[in-house]
Write a protein that holds these residues in place. Structure first.
Motif, PDB file in Angstrom:
ATOM      1  N   LYS A  15       0.880  -1.185   0.000  1.00  0.00           N
ATOM      2  CA  LYS A  15       0.000   0.000   0.000  1.00  0.00           C
ATOM      3  C   LYS A  15       0.909   1.224   0.000  1.00  0.00           C
ATOM      4  O   LYS A  15       1.659   1.449   0.950  1.00  0.00           O
ATOM      5  CB  LYS A  15      -0.893  -0.013   1.244  1.00  0.00           C
ATOM      6  CG  LYS A  15      -1.695   1.258   1.481  1.00  0.00           C
ATOM      7  CD  LYS A  15      -2.813   1.396   0.485  1.00  0.00           C
ATOM      8  CE  LYS A  15      -3.722   2.573   0.860  1.00  0.00           C
ATOM      9  NZ  LYS A  15      -3.098   3.886   0.664  1.00  0.00           N
TER      10      LYS A  15
ATOM     11  N   ASP B 112      -2.125   7.346  -4.940  1.00  0.00           N
ATOM     12  CA  ASP B 112      -2.185   6.141  -4.101  1.00  0.00           C
ATOM     13  C   ASP B 112      -2.174   4.922  -5.011  1.00  0.00           C
ATOM     14  O   ASP B 112      -2.888   4.897  -6.015  1.00  0.00           O
ATOM     15  CB  ASP B 112      -3.477   6.098  -3.268  1.00  0.00           C
ATOM     16  CG  ASP B 112      -3.497   7.149  -2.176  1.00  0.00           C
ATOM     17  OD1 ASP B 112      -2.407   7.564  -1.737  1.00  0.00           O
ATOM     18  OD2 ASP B 112      -4.598   7.558  -1.769  1.00  0.00           O
TER      19      ASP B 112
ATOM     20  N   LYS C 196       3.425   6.233   5.002  1.00  0.00           N
ATOM     21  CA  LYS C 196       2.183   5.744   4.411  1.00  0.00           C
ATOM     22  C   LYS C 196       2.404   4.607   3.417  1.00  0.00           C
ATOM     23  O   LYS C 196       1.455   4.164   2.773  1.00  0.00           O
ATOM     24  CB  LYS C 196       1.452   6.895   3.708  1.00  0.00           C
ATOM     25  CG  LYS C 196       1.009   8.004   4.646  1.00  0.00           C
ATOM     26  CD  LYS C 196       0.291   9.108   3.891  1.00  0.00           C
ATOM     27  CE  LYS C 196      -0.155  10.224   4.803  1.00  0.00           C
ATOM     28  NZ  LYS C 196      -0.829  11.324   4.076  1.00  0.00           N
TER      29      LYS C 196
ATOM     30  N   GLY D 214      -6.861  -6.088   6.464  1.00  0.00           N
ATOM     31  CA  GLY D 214      -7.666  -5.021   5.870  1.00  0.00           C
ATOM     32  C   GLY D 214      -6.793  -3.942   5.275  1.00  0.00           C
ATOM     33  O   GLY D 214      -5.852  -3.468   5.923  1.00  0.00           O
TER      34      GLY D 214
ATOM     35  N   ASP E  98      -6.660  -0.172   3.565  1.00  0.00           N
ATOM     36  CA  ASP E  98      -7.340   1.100   3.307  1.00  0.00           C
ATOM     37  C   ASP E  98      -7.039   1.547   1.882  1.00  0.00           C
ATOM     38  O   ASP E  98      -5.886   1.837   1.546  1.00  0.00           O
ATOM     39  CB  ASP E  98      -6.851   2.171   4.291  1.00  0.00           C
ATOM     40  CG  ASP E  98      -7.499   2.046   5.651  1.00  0.00           C
ATOM     41  OD1 ASP E  98      -8.598   1.471   5.719  1.00  0.00           O
ATOM     42  OD2 ASP E  98      -6.920   2.510   6.639  1.00  0.00           O
TER      43      ASP E  98
ATOM     44  N   PHE F 182     -12.390   2.688   1.463  1.00  0.00           N
ATOM     45  CA  PHE F 182     -12.869   1.480   2.125  1.00  0.00           C
ATOM     46  C   PHE F 182     -11.708   0.784   2.840  1.00  0.00           C
ATOM     47  O   PHE F 182     -10.553   0.899   2.430  1.00  0.00           O
ATOM     48  CB  PHE F 182     -13.463   0.490   1.119  1.00  0.00           C
ATOM     49  CG  PHE F 182     -14.671   1.013   0.380  1.00  0.00           C
ATOM     50  CD1 PHE F 182     -15.931   0.915   0.931  1.00  0.00           C
ATOM     51  CD2 PHE F 182     -14.541   1.602  -0.876  1.00  0.00           C
ATOM     52  CE1 PHE F 182     -17.050   1.394   0.242  1.00  0.00           C
ATOM     53  CE2 PHE F 182     -15.635   2.072  -1.565  1.00  0.00           C
ATOM     54  CZ  PHE F 182     -16.900   1.970  -0.998  1.00  0.00           C
ATOM     55  N   ARG F 183     -12.046   0.039   3.891  1.00  0.00           N
ATOM     56  CA  ARG F 183     -11.094  -0.895   4.498  1.00  0.00           C
ATOM     57  C   ARG F 183     -11.452  -2.266   3.934  1.00  0.00           C
ATOM     58  O   ARG F 183     -12.486  -2.849   4.239  1.00  0.00           O
ATOM     59  CB  ARG F 183     -11.252  -0.889   6.029  1.00  0.00           C
ATOM     60  CG  ARG F 183     -10.192  -1.708   6.763  1.00  0.00           C
ATOM     61  CD  ARG F 183      -9.107  -0.828   7.304  1.00  0.00           C
ATOM     62  NE  ARG F 183      -8.069  -1.639   7.964  1.00  0.00           N
ATOM     63  CZ  ARG F 183      -8.037  -1.892   9.263  1.00  0.00           C
ATOM     64  NH1 ARG F 183      -8.992  -1.412  10.036  1.00  0.00           N
ATOM     65  NH2 ARG F 183      -7.058  -2.604   9.784  1.00  0.00           N
ATOM     66  N   ASN F 184     -10.590  -2.759   3.044  1.00  0.00           N
ATOM     67  CA  ASN F 184     -10.882  -3.950   2.257  1.00  0.00           C
ATOM     68  C   ASN F 184     -10.301  -5.205   2.909  1.00  0.00           C
ATOM     69  O   ASN F 184      -9.080  -5.342   3.030  1.00  0.00           O
ATOM     70  CB  ASN F 184     -10.287  -3.796   0.852  1.00  0.00           C
ATOM     71  CG  ASN F 184     -10.895  -2.621   0.093  1.00  0.00           C
ATOM     72  OD1 ASN F 184     -11.901  -2.746  -0.572  1.00  0.00           O
ATOM     73  ND2 ASN F 184     -10.258  -1.460   0.205  1.00  0.00           N
TER      74      ASN F 184
ATOM     75  N   LYS G 227     -16.031  -5.421   3.547  1.00  0.00           N
ATOM     76  CA  LYS G 227     -15.470  -4.073   3.439  1.00  0.00           C
ATOM     77  C   LYS G 227     -16.116  -3.194   4.499  1.00  0.00           C
ATOM     78  O   LYS G 227     -17.307  -3.333   4.786  1.00  0.00           O
ATOM     79  CB  LYS G 227     -15.773  -3.460   2.071  1.00  0.00           C
ATOM     80  CG  LYS G 227     -15.083  -4.053   0.900  1.00  0.00           C
ATOM     81  CD  LYS G 227     -15.439  -3.276  -0.367  1.00  0.00           C
ATOM     82  CE  LYS G 227     -15.056  -4.059  -1.602  1.00  0.00           C
ATOM     83  NZ  LYS G 227     -15.817  -5.313  -1.709  1.00  0.00           N
TER      84      LYS G 227
ATOM     85  N   ARG H  13     -14.809   3.868   5.463  1.00  0.00           N
ATOM     86  CA  ARG H  13     -13.952   4.659   6.336  1.00  0.00           C
ATOM     87  C   ARG H  13     -14.762   5.715   7.057  1.00  0.00           C
ATOM     88  O   ARG H  13     -15.729   6.265   6.523  1.00  0.00           O
ATOM     89  CB  ARG H  13     -12.825   5.304   5.526  1.00  0.00           C
ATOM     90  CG  ARG H  13     -11.857   4.279   4.974  1.00  0.00           C
ATOM     91  CD  ARG H  13     -10.720   4.908   4.218  1.00  0.00           C
ATOM     92  NE  ARG H  13      -9.796   5.592   5.127  1.00  0.00           N
ATOM     93  CZ  ARG H  13      -8.673   6.186   4.719  1.00  0.00           C
ATOM     94  NH1 ARG H  13      -8.351   6.198   3.446  1.00  0.00           N
ATOM     95  NH2 ARG H  13      -7.889   6.780   5.587  1.00  0.00           N
ATOM     96  N   ARG H  14     -14.371   6.007   8.298  1.00  0.00           N
ATOM     97  CA  ARG H  14     -15.157   6.891   9.165  1.00  0.00           C
ATOM     98  C   ARG H  14     -15.361   8.277   8.571  1.00  0.00           C
ATOM     99  O   ARG H  14     -16.409   8.892   8.756  1.00  0.00           O
ATOM    100  CB  ARG H  14     -14.482   7.003  10.537  1.00  0.00           C
ATOM    101  CG  ARG H  14     -14.572   5.724  11.356  1.00  0.00           C
ATOM    102  CD  ARG H  14     -13.847   5.872  12.671  1.00  0.00           C
ATOM    103  NE  ARG H  14     -13.889   4.634  13.438  1.00  0.00           N
ATOM    104  CZ  ARG H  14     -13.250   4.445  14.584  1.00  0.00           C
ATOM    105  NH1 ARG H  14     -12.508   5.422  15.079  1.00  0.00           N
ATOM    106  NH2 ARG H  14     -13.336   3.298  15.225  1.00  0.00           N
TER     107      ARG H  14
END
Length: 350
Positions: free
Chosen positions: A140, A223, A257, A266, A268, A272-274, A279, A282-283
């Motif tokens: 990531k 990203d 990061k 999971g 990010d 989404f947290r995959n 899934k 995200r807050r």
């Protein structure tokens, strides 16, 4: 590689400028600057055409402000006439580059987006973990301060390999150097910045796909993720990618990061947290919808605007395990509407 040498006249044509104006005004027809531009639209477009034709066009200084949603970002806003020029440029250049962008470049490309990226992630995680005994991993990664660090000379040299029309190159230079007394950086908020972001990192895409031969790679702006069943392979690719970014694009991976994570924990990515079989939203994406409801409660937006936001959010949120949450928010909005109607009816009868 096929090059394009005579596209400036297409970009500045009145037909293309009118189409660009229509795109620039979309969802902004009530804004004062749009209304003002439209009061003398014929002359405004003709004058813009003449300035571009004579190469006397200069963009106006950018209006810069800070946005917190929740991440703090400095947004630069162009004059409406300059946004028309941005759309005119992208109208002609985007179809040229869409043909050479990799399939898994997902942002700011027609027919793609974050849901497209999520679907590709789902497919790739199944590919790297075909058997229960095989653990999949994900690199990531995030390019550090990407929009601030894009090197102008490098970007222009990349574009020149495809676009050999010097008038177009001159126009691009005016746009990217507007209000920036530096040799690097692109303003967040410009449509052209989003387009050039893909052109610039298309170099990385080709390196990862064709040199490293990483099959399960997805990029969304700055990203990106690479999935593989070997942590060691991802570690090696991480070093190669960082070296490539430094040497070829004058960029580097964000050290905090950029990590290699078991998929089971999971990942990010694109809001989404995959996980393997689920899934989570995200807050911050939940908070955005809560903020819209608060704005309606304070009479800062209309019910129609609230519903427009909710329908868009709901279409996005349904890709996560959010059935209960979506039901609760829909119920709250319904109750707020009833309360609002009662208050409105009571007020009008007094």
């Amino acid at each position: 590689m096929k090059t394009h040498n005579h596209i400036y006249d297409q970009i500045i044509s009145l037909d293309n400028l009118y189409l660009a104006y229509k795109k620039a005004r979309k969802n902004k027809t009530t804004r004062g600057y749009v209304i003002e531009f439209e009061q003398d639209i014929a002359n405004n477009l003709v004058n813009l055409h003449e300035e571009l034709k004579n190469q006397t066009y200069l963009p106006k200084p950018l209006e810069t402000f800070t946005l917190r949603d929740p991440k703090t970002r400095k947004i630069s806003k162009s004059e409406f006439r300059d946004r028309v020029v941005h759309h005119a440029l992208c109208n002609i250049m985007a179809p040229i580059y869409d043909k050479i962008f990799i399939y898994d470049s997902c942002a700011n490309i027609k027919g793609k987006g974050n849901i497209f990226a999520v679907k590709r992630f789902d497919k790739f995680k199944r590919k790297v973990s075909k058997k229960p005994s095989i653990r999949g991993y994900c690199l990531k990664a995030d390019v550090k301060h990407y929009f601030d660090e894009v090197n102008h000379d490098t970007l222009i040299n990349i574009i020149k390999r495809k676009i050999t029309d010097e008038k177009v190159i001159g126009l691009i230079k005016k746009i990217i150097k507007n209000s920036l007394n530096r040799d690097k950086g692109m303003p967040l908020g410009n449509m052209t910045s989003q387009f050039f972001a893909n052109v610039y990192l298309n170099e990385l895409d080709y390196f990862v796909k064709h040199i490293l031969r990483a099959n399960y790679y997805i990029r969304y702006v700055d990203d990106f993720v690479i999935l593989h069943n070997s942590r060691e392979q991802l570690e090696a690719w991480k070093e190669e990618i960082n070296k490539f970014l430094l040497e070829k694009l004058r960029l580097k991976l964000h050290p905090e990061k950029t990590r290699i994570i078991p998929i089971s924990r999971g990942i990010d990515f694109v809001g989404f947290r995959n996980f393997y079989h689920s899934k989570l939203l995200r807050r911050r994406n939940v908070r955005k919808m809560i903020c819209k409801i608060a704005l309606f409660k304070n009479n800062e937006i209309s019910y129609e605007k609230l519903m427009e936001s909710f329908q868009g959010w709901q279409a996005y949120a349904k890709w996560a395990n959010t059935h209960k949450l979506r039901k609760e928010i829909a119920k709250e909005i319904h109750n707020l509407k009833r309360t609002h109607l009662v208050i409105t009816t009571h007020s009008s009868s007094m």
